[in-house]
Design an enzyme around this catalytic site. Structure first.
Site, PDB file in Angstrom:
ATOM      1  N   GLY A  44      86.510  67.666  52.823  1.00 57.99           N
ATOM      2  CA  GLY A  44      87.690  67.177  53.531  1.00 57.99           C
ATOM      3  C   GLY A  44      87.441  65.775  54.056  1.00 57.99           C
ATOM      4  N   GLY A  48      91.435  62.055  58.141  1.00 60.58           N
ATOM      5  CA  GLY A  48      91.349  62.849  59.358  1.00 60.58           C
ATOM      6  C   GLY A  48      89.948  62.956  59.920  1.00 60.58           C
ATOM      7  N   ASP A  70      91.770  64.331  46.517  1.00 55.19           N
ATOM      8  CA  ASP A  70      92.570  63.129  46.265  1.00 55.19           C
ATOM      9  C   ASP A  70      91.667  61.921  46.023  1.00 55.19           C
ATOM     10  OD1 ASP A  70      94.234  60.797  46.624  1.00 55.19           O
ATOM     11  OD2 ASP A  70      95.741  62.147  47.488  1.00 55.19           O
ATOM     12  N   TYR A 193      96.963  80.987  59.460  1.00 53.96           N
ATOM     13  CA  TYR A 193      95.919  80.017  59.811  1.00 53.96           C
ATOM     14  C   TYR A 193      94.837  80.619  60.707  1.00 53.96           C
ATOM     15  CZ  TYR A 193      93.919  75.622  61.636  1.00 53.96           C
ATOM     16  OH  TYR A 193      93.071  74.611  61.996  1.00 53.96           O
ATOM     17  N   LYS A 197      90.512  81.091  60.601  1.00 47.93           N
ATOM     18  CA  LYS A 197      89.687  80.375  61.571  1.00 47.93           C
ATOM     19  C   LYS A 197      88.834  81.335  62.404  1.00 47.93           C
ATOM     20  CE  LYS A 197      90.711  76.141  60.550  1.00 47.93           C
ATOM     21  NZ  LYS A 197      89.696  75.215  60.003  1.00 47.93           N
ATOM     22  N   ILE A 226      94.506  67.946  66.551  1.00 49.48           N
ATOM     23  CA  ILE A 226      93.978  66.681  66.039  1.00 49.48           C
ATOM     24  C   ILE A 226      95.144  65.822  65.561  1.00 49.48           C
ATOM     25  CG2 ILE A 226      92.396  65.615  64.391  1.00 49.48           C
ATOM     26  CD1 ILE A 226      91.039  68.402  64.137  1.00 49.48           C
TER      27      ILE A 226
END
Length: 337
Positions: A44, A48, A70, A193, A197, A226
């Site tokens: 990741g 971010g 990406d 989500y 987590k 965030i």
């Protein structure tokens, strides 16, 4: 056997002395981890928190590999690493892989190891993942499992592939999971989500124990909101009631979250939180997990014991207050006869 009040007092004092001594020892004599000269891989890592962490590690003199899907974003991220280069010998690389499978993760690890003579990274920072909020009633089996894959799957398989390589090569490294404050508590809107987590915390708890046999350290961070492109994307589909509950949460920039994660890793903390409210949720939910500062955690736990029930009641009140509007939503969706 009946313990007399003086004996109880002596026992309490003894326990307090042990706790304070332990805390002082951790603060004064614990050796800090230094990323300088170490190969750190960040999943990741194209934007971010992942990119902010990569840049911070590069500033500390680490060799940095960033992994994401990406490629254009990765190329831009690589330019950011070059701007903070501290040493001409530092190795910066970017790799485009999907890491939500062991096969993809193993391929990313192999590619990242090539500039280092085939040696696997000495530190793995697992920042990959995404959130797609929504009501549980809106989910299908496919979308629910997709949420688990975007959270738990995005980190677990890279941890698995890395563990195997670290053990095979005898690398006594670090694996750093990034869960969420929603891995310590949750509320409406996060059914796809929060389960992943919470599961990341469970995996980290287990691996912290198991990987001691190989000299591999495990950490898990619990950041709150965030301020990143990912937040903008999830807010587009987030239920109104969830947005309402979160309206007083100002959030933190990725750079602050990254600094908090690295600070916790450097200190050797297992559970890592970045702010006062995170500390309260962490301390009250820690259970048998190691505590870096037992004295402060007693204080945080006491505050949480008093304050968190009021916070939860306020959240529940907002959810109940949304019930009429939600019933209309269910009618529109055809969920009610």
């Amino acid at each position: 056997m009946v313990v007399s009040p003086p004996s109880q007092a002596a026992a309490a004092v003894s326990i307090l002395v042990i706790i304070v001594t332990s805390a002082l020892y951790n603060m004064l004599f614990s050796r800090k981890w230094d990323p300088r000269g170490k190969h750190c891989l960040i999943t990741g890592g194209s934007r971010g928190t992942g990119l902010a962490l990569a840049i911070l590690l590069a500033k500390r003199g680490a060799h940095v590999s960033i992994v994401a899907r990406d490629k254009p974003r990765l190329d831009k991220g690589l330019e950011g690493l070059e701007r903070v280069r501290q040493d001409p010998k530092q190795i910066f690389r970017a790799y485009s892989f999907a890491v939500d499978s062991e096969t993809g993760s193993a391929a990313a690890l192999k590619a990242a190891g090539e500039p280092h003579g085939g040696r696997c990274p000495e530190a793995l920072f697992l920042c990959a993942g995404a959130s797609r909020p929504g009501f549980f009633i809106d989910q299908t089996e496919e979308s629910f499992m997709g949420g688990i894959q975007m959270t738990l799957g995005a980190q677990a398989f890279t941890a698995l592939a890395t563990t195997k390589e670290m053990v095979r090569q005898g690398v006594k490294g670090k694996i750093v999971f990034v869960s969420s404050i929603l891995g310590l508590m949750s509320f409406v809107g996060y059914t796809t989500y929060a389960p992943g987590k919470f599961a990341i915390r469970g995996l980290a708890e287990t691996l912290r124990s198991e990987l001691k046999m190989y000299g591999i350290d495990v950490h898990v961070a619990f950041p709150a909101t965030i301020l990143s492109p990912g937040l903008d994307e999830e807010n587009e589909v987030k239920p109104k009631v969830t947005l309402k509950i979160e309206e007083t949460d100002s959030g933190s920039p990725p750079e602050d979250i990254a600094a908090g994660i690295l600070r916790g890793v450097e200190k050797g903390s297992f559970h890592i939180t970045m702010d006062f409210f995170g500390d309260i949720f962490r301390a009250t939910a820690a259970g048998a997990s190691p505590r870096h500062n037992p004295v402060l955690d007693i204080l945080y736990g006491l505050i949480g014991y008093i304050a968190l029930p009021f916070w939860r009641k306020s959240v529940d009140a907002q959810v109940i207050g949304h019930a009429v509007e939600h019933r209309e939503y269910c009618h529109t969706k055809g969920y009610l006869s």
